[in-house]
Design an enzyme around this catalytic site. Structure first.
Site, PDB file in Angstrom:
ATOM      1  N   SER A  66      97.883  39.420  30.158  1.00  0.00           N
ATOM      2  CA  SER A  66      99.240  39.176  29.673  1.00  0.00           C
ATOM      3  C   SER A  66      99.814  40.506  29.215  1.00  0.00           C
ATOM      4  O   SER A  66      99.085  41.471  29.007  1.00  0.00           O
ATOM      5  CB  SER A  66      99.216  38.177  28.529  1.00  0.00           C
ATOM      6  OG  SER A  66      98.379  38.655  27.511  1.00  0.00           O
ATOM      7  N   LYS A  74     112.146  38.351  33.313  1.00  0.00           N
ATOM      8  CA  LYS A  74     110.955  37.627  32.886  1.00  0.00           C
ATOM      9  C   LYS A  74     111.270  36.152  33.069  1.00  0.00           C
ATOM     10  O   LYS A  74     111.952  35.536  32.250  1.00  0.00           O
ATOM     11  CB  LYS A  74     110.640  37.954  31.421  1.00  0.00           C
ATOM     12  CG  LYS A  74     109.326  37.401  30.954  1.00  0.00           C
ATOM     13  CD  LYS A  74     108.982  37.961  29.578  1.00  0.00           C
ATOM     14  CE  LYS A  74     107.703  37.351  29.064  1.00  0.00           C
ATOM     15  NZ  LYS A  74     107.750  35.905  28.911  1.00  0.00           N
ATOM     16  N   CYS A 118     115.102  -3.713   5.475  1.00  0.00           N
ATOM     17  CA  CYS A 118     116.210  -3.032   6.151  1.00  0.00           C
ATOM     18  C   CYS A 118     115.934  -2.959   7.658  1.00  0.00           C
ATOM     19  O   CYS A 118     114.920  -2.405   8.080  1.00  0.00           O
ATOM     20  CB  CYS A 118     116.353  -1.626   5.568  1.00  0.00           C
ATOM     21  SG  CYS A 118     117.561  -0.610   6.417  1.00  0.00           S
TER      22      CYS A 118
HETATM   23 ZN    ZN Z   1     118.897  -0.119   4.630  1.00  0.00          ZN
END
Ligand code: ZN
Length: 673
Positions: free
Chosen positions: A80, A112, A424
Site C-alpha cells: 500500500s 486515486k 408508544c
Molecule cells: Zn410516544
C-alpha cells in the site's frame, strides 16, 4: 463448419463486438443479436467441453458458485502507499525523493480511484489469475469473478508473463441505479461505490458478480519478463496498446508546485467525474530511479497517495423533523435540499439533540455546510450565518411526543429528551426494526418500510408475531408480491436458528447491546437461566455493573415481556446457547484496547470487531491514552486526529490482516511499534 472453427469464429465475433461496445462506445449490433452469439457459443462449449478455450468470452457470464476463495501468494507483493494530507506533506515527499536520487526527477500523477485493488496475471497472453490484495502478501483468488468484468481483456498480444495491478470500481451512475433497485426490494443500501464494488467482487457466485456492471482501471505494470520500458508512463502506454483500460488522465510533471495546482483543481472538480476518486497518486516516473529508492517495510519510497479532505457541500436546511427512537429518545433530523456528497445523494442529516442545535445555532431555513462522518453518516458542520435573511425559524423540541402525544421528559444530566410511554407506537415500531437488524436477528428484507407496512396492516403487534406470519397474510400487501413475500417468510424462518445472543440483543433490553448480549449468552445455558438469574449472578459477569444487571432483572419482571418470550419459544425460536466450538485462536490482542474508525477497504466494521474480540482484544469506541492502537480506514476523521495528537499508533486494514496471520502476542506487539 465444424464445432472447433465455429467456436473460434464466435469468439472473434464476440470479442470484436465487445470492443465496439465497451472501448469504442459504438456498438454495431443489438443486445439481442449479441446474446444470440453468446448463447450459441455457450451451447457449443457445453456440447464439446474439450474445445472450450481459456480466453473464451463465455466466462464473462460467470461459472459455478464456489464454497470459498482459495488463497494466492502474490508474485510481487501488493504494497500500500503511504499517505499525504497536505501540500506540505507533498513537498516533504518531493524533498525525500530528490535527496535520495540526487538528479532530476519526473512524476506521474494519477487519479486515486475509489475501488478495490486487484492483481492480474497473464501467461502466454491468456488471463490466468486474478486476486484481491489481502494482506499484500497473500490474497484471495477471485479469477472467476474478474473474468466477468468486461473491460478486463481475457487475452492480450504478449506471450511473456505479465502481472498488472488495477482498481476495480463501479461508476456513480451504476451505483445509483443499483441502490435504487436495492431500495425497491427492501434491501440494505450500499454506503458508497467502493463498498458495492468490494462486496460484488467477493461474491462466491460469479453469476451474481456478472450482473453488476463493474469496471477497472489498470494503474501499474508489476512484472514483465523482458522489457525495454524505461518509465512508468511508457509502461502505461504499452498496457493501453495491449488492450488494457489504463488509469485515465494521467499526467507527467517535473515540478511539485505544478502538481499541487493540478491536485487543487481536482479537489474542486472531482465531482464532475463519472466515477469516484478519493485522492491523487504521485509516482516517480523513471523505473531505474524507483529501483534505486526501494521500499520501506510497508510501502514503496517512490510513491505517495494524496487523500482529499472529506467533501463538504453547501445546502439549504428546509426543515427539522423529530423522530422517536426505540428507547423513546426524541431525535431531531435535518431535512436538506438534496445534494450530492461523497458518492450518494444526501437529503437528511442527524442533529443529535437539542444542545447540538443550540450550540451550532441551527435554524430552519439556514444555509448549512454538510459532510459525511466517516464518509457514511451525513452531518451539519456549520451554519453560513452570512446568508441569513432574517426569516429563519428557531427550533424547539416539542413538549409532547409527536407520535403518542404523551408529555416528553428530559432527565437530569442527559442531553436527550424522551417519550417514556412504554406503549408508544413509535417505540414499538423501532423495537421491531431493531429486532430484525443486522446485529440482532439479522432478518434480511425486514427493514423500516416493511415493518411499518406490517404494523399499519395490523399483521403484527410485537416481535413474536413475526413468527406467525403466513405468506398468504402478506402477499396482497402494497408493494409486496409473491417473491418478496416468500423471501420474507423464509428469512424469518431462518432466524429461528440464530445464536442466543442475537435474540437477547433483539429483545432490546435497556443498556444491553450486542456486547452485553454476548456476555449473557456465553455465561448462561439458555434464556430461561437468564430470566431466573439473580442480581449477584449478573453483577459478577465481566463488564456488568449495577445498571446493566438491574436492567436485565427489571426487563424480565415485566409480565408483558415474559409473554412475548413465551410466544417466541412456542414458535420455535432458539433460546438455548449454542456452545461455539473452540476455534483454536491465540489471544494475540490480549489486554489491548483497539479503536476502529473510518471505513475499511474490505472488512465490515463488525467483522473486524469480532476478529479483535475473538483474539482477546477489546474494541473500544473512543481514543484515549490507554488505547493500544487505532485501526483506521478511509476518511477516519476526528479519532485519527486525536490518535495523532496523543501519539497512538495507527494501522490500516492490511497491517491488521497481517497481524491476524501471526500466532504470538509478541509478534503483534512488534508490529505495532
Ligand atoms: Zn410516544
Amino acid at each position: 463448419m465444424d464445432a472447433k472453427n465455429r467456436i473460434s469464429e464466435l469468439i472473434d465475433l464476440i470479442n470484436y463486438h465487445n470492443n465496439r461496445y465497451y472501448n469504442e462506445d459504438s456498438p454495431e449490433i443489438s443486445d439481442f443479436e449479441y446474446d444470440k452469439l453468446m448463447k450459441e457459443l455457450i451451447k457449443l462449449e457445453e456440447e464439446n467441453p474439450k474445445l472450450k478455450r481459456a480466453d473464451s468470452p463465455s466466462s464473462r457470464v460467470g461459472g459455478k458458485p464456489l464454497d470459498k476463495f482459495n488463497q494466492v501468494t502474490h508474485k510481487i507483493p501488493m504494497l500500500s502507499l503511504s499517505n499525504a494530507y497536505s501540500a506540505q506533506d507533498l513537498r516533504d515527499f518531493d524533498k525525500r525523493v530528490r535527496d535520495s536520487i540526487n538528479e532530476g526527477v519526473e512524476y506521474v500523477v494519477e487519479f486515486k480511484i475509489d475501488g478495490l485493488s486487484v492483481g492480474l496475471t497473464y501467461n502466454n497472453g491468456i488471463f490466468e489469475k486474478g486476486a484481491t490484495r489481502g494482506n499484500g502478501i497473500i490474497g484471495e483468488d477471485i479469477t472467476q469473478n474478474l473474468k466477468t468484468v468486461k473491460t478486463i481483456p481475457l487475452k492480450v498480444e504478449d506471450n511473456e508473463e505479465i502481472v498488472v495491478r488495477g482498481e476495480v470500481y463501479i461508476s456513480k451512475e451504476n451505483f445509483e441505479t443499483i441502490n435504487k433497485i436495492q431500495e425497491e426490494e427492501g434491501l440494505q443500501l450500499f454506503a458508497n461505490p467502493r463498498n458495492l464494488a468490494a462486496g460484488t467482487l467477493r461474491q462466491l457466485d460469479s453469476k451474481l458478480t456478472a450482473k453488476r456492471p463493474l469496471d477497472i482501471f489498470i494503474f501499474n505494470l508489476e512484472y514483465i519478463e523482458n522489457t525495454e520500458l524505461k518509465t512508468h508512463s511508457e509502461s502505461l502506454e504499452y498496457l493501453n496498446k495491449l488492450g488494457f483500460k489504463v488509469s485515465p488522465n494521467y499526467k507527467v510533471f517535473s515540478d511539485m508546485d505544478e502538481i499541487i495546482k493540478h491536485i487543487d483543481y481536482w479537489t474542486v472538480n472531482r465531482s464532475n467525474l463519472p466515477f469516484e476518486i478519493d485522492g491523487m497518486v504521485i509516482k516517480v516516473n523513471n523505473l531505474s530511479q524507483r529501483e534505486k529508492m526501494g521500499y520501506t517495510a510497508k510501502s514503496p519510497r517512490w510513491a505517495i497517495a494524496y487523500k482529499f479532505p472529506a467533501e463538504q457541500k453547501k445546502t439549504k436546511l428546509i426543515d427539522i423533523i423529530v423522530e422517536v427512537g426505540r428507547t423513546g429518545t426524541i431525535t431531531p433530523t435535518a431535512i436538506l435540499e438534496p445534494v450530492r456528497l461523497a458518492g450518494t445523494t444526501v437529503s437528511r442529516a442527524t442533529l443529535h439533540n437539542e444542545d447540538y442545535i443550540n450550540e451550532k445555532d441551527i435554524r430552519i431555513g439556514d444555509t448549512v455546510i454538510v459532510q459525511k462522518a466517516g464518509d457514511i453518516i451525513p452531518q451539519v458542520v456549520e451554519v453560513v450565518k452570512d446568508e441569513r435573511t432574517g426569516d429563519e425559524i428557531i427550533f424547539k423540541l416539542p413538549e409532547k411526543c409527536p407520535v403518542c402525544s404523551e408529555p416528553t421528559v428530559r432527565l437530569e444530566g442527559e442531553a436527550a429528551v424522551k417519550c417514556i410511554n412504554i406503549s408508544c407506537p413509535a417505540q414499538i415500531r423501532r423495537g421491531i426494526i431493531h429486532f430484525a437488524s443486522r446485529d440482532a436477528m439479522n432478518i434480511e428484507g425486514l427493514g423500516e418500510s416493511i415493518v411499518t407496512l406490517l404494523l399499519d396492516n395490523k399483521i403484527i403487534k410485537d416481535i413474536a408475531d413475526l413468527y406467525y406470519i403466513n405468506k398468504e397474510d402478506i402477499i396482497n400487501l402494497e408493494r409486496m408480491g409473491e417473491k418478496s413475500a416468500s423471501n420474507l417468510v423464509n428469512a424469518i424462518e431462518k432466524s429461528k436458528q440464530n445464536d442466543l445472543y442475537r435474540l437477547i440483543n433483539g429483545l432490546g433490553i435497556k443498556y444491553i447491546g450486542v456486547k452485553g448480549a454476548k456476555v449473557l449468552a456465553k455465561n448462561f445455558k439458555s434464556l430461561d437461566e437468564i430470566i431466573n438469574a439473580d442480581m449477584s449472578e449478573l453483577i459478577n459477569l465481566e463488564e456488568f455493573g449495577d445498571i446493566m444487571a438491574n436492567s436485565v432483572i427489571q426487563f424480565f419482571k415485566e409480565e408483558k415481556n415474559i409473554g412475548v418470550i413465551k410466544k417466541l419459544e412456542d414458535a420455535g425460536v432458539n433460546t438455548k446457547s449454542i456452545v461455539s466450538e473452540d476455534k483454536g485462536l491465540v489471544n494475540i490482542f490480549e489486554g489491548m484496547k483497539i479503536v476502529l474508525t473510518g471505513t475499511l477497504p474490505t472488512l465490515k466494521r463488525n467483522d473486524a470487531k469480532e476478529m479483535i474480540e475473538a483474539r482477546g482484544g477489546k474494541a473500544t469506541s473512543s481514543v484515549s491514552k490507554s488505547t493500544t492502537f487505532v485501526l483506521a480506514g478511509e476518511e477516519a476523521g476526528s479519532k485519527l486526529t486525536k490518535a495523532n495528537e496523543l501519539g497512538i499508533p495507527v494501522i490500516d486494514e492490511n497491517e491488521f490482516l497481517e497481524m491476524i496471520e501471526h500466532t504470538s502476542k509478541e509478534d503483534v506487539e512488534m508490529m505495532i511499534k
